[in-house]
Write a protein that holds these residues in place. Structure first.
Motif, PDB file in Angstrom:
ATOM      1  N   HIS A  81    -110.156 -14.623  15.665  1.00 59.67           N
ATOM      2  CA  HIS A  81    -109.206 -15.428  16.436  1.00 59.67           C
ATOM      3  C   HIS A  81    -108.712 -14.621  17.628  1.00 59.67           C
ATOM      4  CE1 HIS A  81    -108.744 -17.815  12.650  1.00 59.67           C
ATOM      5  NE2 HIS A  81    -109.044 -16.637  12.136  1.00 59.67           N
ATOM      6  N   ASP A  83    -106.030 -15.454  19.392  1.00 60.51           N
ATOM      7  CA  ASP A  83    -104.563 -15.493  19.367  1.00 60.51           C
ATOM      8  C   ASP A  83    -104.126 -16.047  18.013  1.00 60.51           C
ATOM      9  OD1 ASP A  83    -101.850 -15.594  19.891  1.00 60.51           O
ATOM     10  OD2 ASP A  83    -102.035 -16.771  21.723  1.00 60.51           O
ATOM     11  N   PRO A  84    -104.290 -15.248  16.939  1.00 63.98           N
ATOM     12  CA  PRO A  84    -104.083 -15.772  15.591  1.00 63.98           C
ATOM     13  C   PRO A  84    -102.711 -16.385  15.345  1.00 63.98           C
ATOM     14  CG  PRO A  84    -104.542 -13.397  15.531  1.00 63.98           C
ATOM     15  CD  PRO A  84    -104.652 -13.839  16.939  1.00 63.98           C
ATOM     16  N   GLU A  85    -101.689 -15.806  15.892  1.00 62.14           N
ATOM     17  CA  GLU A  85    -100.340 -16.320  15.642  1.00 62.14           C
ATOM     18  C   GLU A  85    -100.193 -17.760  16.133  1.00 62.14           C
ATOM     19  OE1 GLU A  85     -95.691 -14.997  16.331  1.00 62.14           O
ATOM     20  OE2 GLU A  85     -97.298 -13.709  17.045  1.00 62.14           O
ATOM     21  N   VAL A  86    -100.776 -18.066  17.259  1.00 60.11           N
ATOM     22  CA  VAL A  86    -100.703 -19.411  17.825  1.00 60.11           C
ATOM     23  C   VAL A  86    -101.749 -20.333  17.197  1.00 60.11           C
ATOM     24  CG1 VAL A  86    -101.053 -20.730  19.965  1.00 60.11           C
ATOM     25  CG2 VAL A  86     -99.750 -18.593  20.006  1.00 60.11           C
ATOM     26  N   GLN A  87    -102.918 -19.814  16.879  1.00 60.07           N
ATOM     27  CA  GLN A  87    -104.061 -20.640  16.491  1.00 60.07           C
ATOM     28  C   GLN A  87    -104.171 -20.940  15.002  1.00 60.07           C
ATOM     29  OE1 GLN A  87    -107.022 -17.974  17.937  1.00 60.07           O
ATOM     30  NE2 GLN A  87    -107.025 -18.821  20.007  1.00 60.07           N
ATOM     31  N   LEU A  88    -103.543 -20.126  14.155  1.00 62.17           N
ATOM     32  CA  LEU A  88    -103.796 -20.237  12.726  1.00 62.17           C
ATOM     33  C   LEU A  88    -103.470 -21.611  12.146  1.00 62.17           C
ATOM     34  CD1 LEU A  88    -105.112 -18.453  10.679  1.00 62.17           C
ATOM     35  CD2 LEU A  88    -102.870 -17.648   9.971  1.00 62.17           C
ATOM     36  N   GLY A 111    -107.775 -10.779  14.168  1.00 57.11           N
ATOM     37  CA  GLY A 111    -107.438 -10.994  15.560  1.00 57.11           C
ATOM     38  C   GLY A 111    -108.328 -10.121  16.426  1.00 57.11           C
TER      39      GLY A 111
END
Length: 131
Positions: A81, A83-88, A111
Motif C-alpha cells: 500500500h 498510503d496504508p493509513e488512508v487506503q486500508l 506500506g
C-alpha cells in the motif's frame, strides 16, 4: 510436466510481457502468484483507488482460476500500500467480499513508497487441489 509451470489467465495482461514475469508459478500443489495490481489490459493503472483495488482482486481471482484454484485455497497474502493509513478501509471492504468468513488466510500488509504508478498490489501463495 514442468517442475515449475507458469500460469497465466486467459486475458493475459500487457504487464506480463512488458516486465517479463509470469502471473503465477505452480510448483507441485503450491501456486505462487505474482503481485497483482489494478491494471487495465494495456498495463496502465486504474486511477480510481476503489476500482484499482477491486481490479487487483479480480486479476488475482483470474490467475487463481487459470490454475484451477479459488480464494478458499489461499494460504498466505502479502499486500502493498502506498498510503496504508488512508487506503486500508477501502481494501478491507473488498477483502470482506473475497473472504467473507473464517478461516481467513494469513495476511501481511506493507506500506511502500513506490508501486510503478499503482497504489495497491496483492500477492498470494495458494495450495491448489489435485488436478
Amino acid at each position: 510436466m514442468l517442475h515449475n509451470e507458469p500460469v497465466f489467465p486467459s486475458d493475459r495482461h500487457a504487464l506480463h510481457e512488458q516486465h517479463g514475469y509470469s502471473a503465477a508459478i505452480r510448483s507441485s500443489d503450491l501456486l505462487f502468484v505474482s503481485g497483482q495490481v489494478g491494471g487495465r489490459a494495456d498495463g496502465s493503472p486504474e486511477p480510481d483507488f476503489a476500482k484499482q483495488v477491486q481490479l487487483a482482486f479480480d486479476n488475482l481471482l483470474a490467475v487463481l482460476d487459470a490454475a484451477g484454484c479459488g480464494p478458499e485455497d489461499i494460504v498466505d497474502v502479502t499486500s502493498f500500500h502506498t498510503d496504508p493509513e488512508v487506503q486500508l478501509g477501502t481494501v478491507m471492504e473488498v477483502k470482506k467480499r473475497i473472504f467473507p468468513e473464517a478461516p481467513y488466510p494469513n495476511w501481511t500488509a506493507l506500506g511502500v513508497t513506490w508501486l510503478a504508478g499503482f497504489d495497491f498490489e496483492i500477492k498470494v501463495i495458494a495450495r491448489c487441489p489435485a488436478r
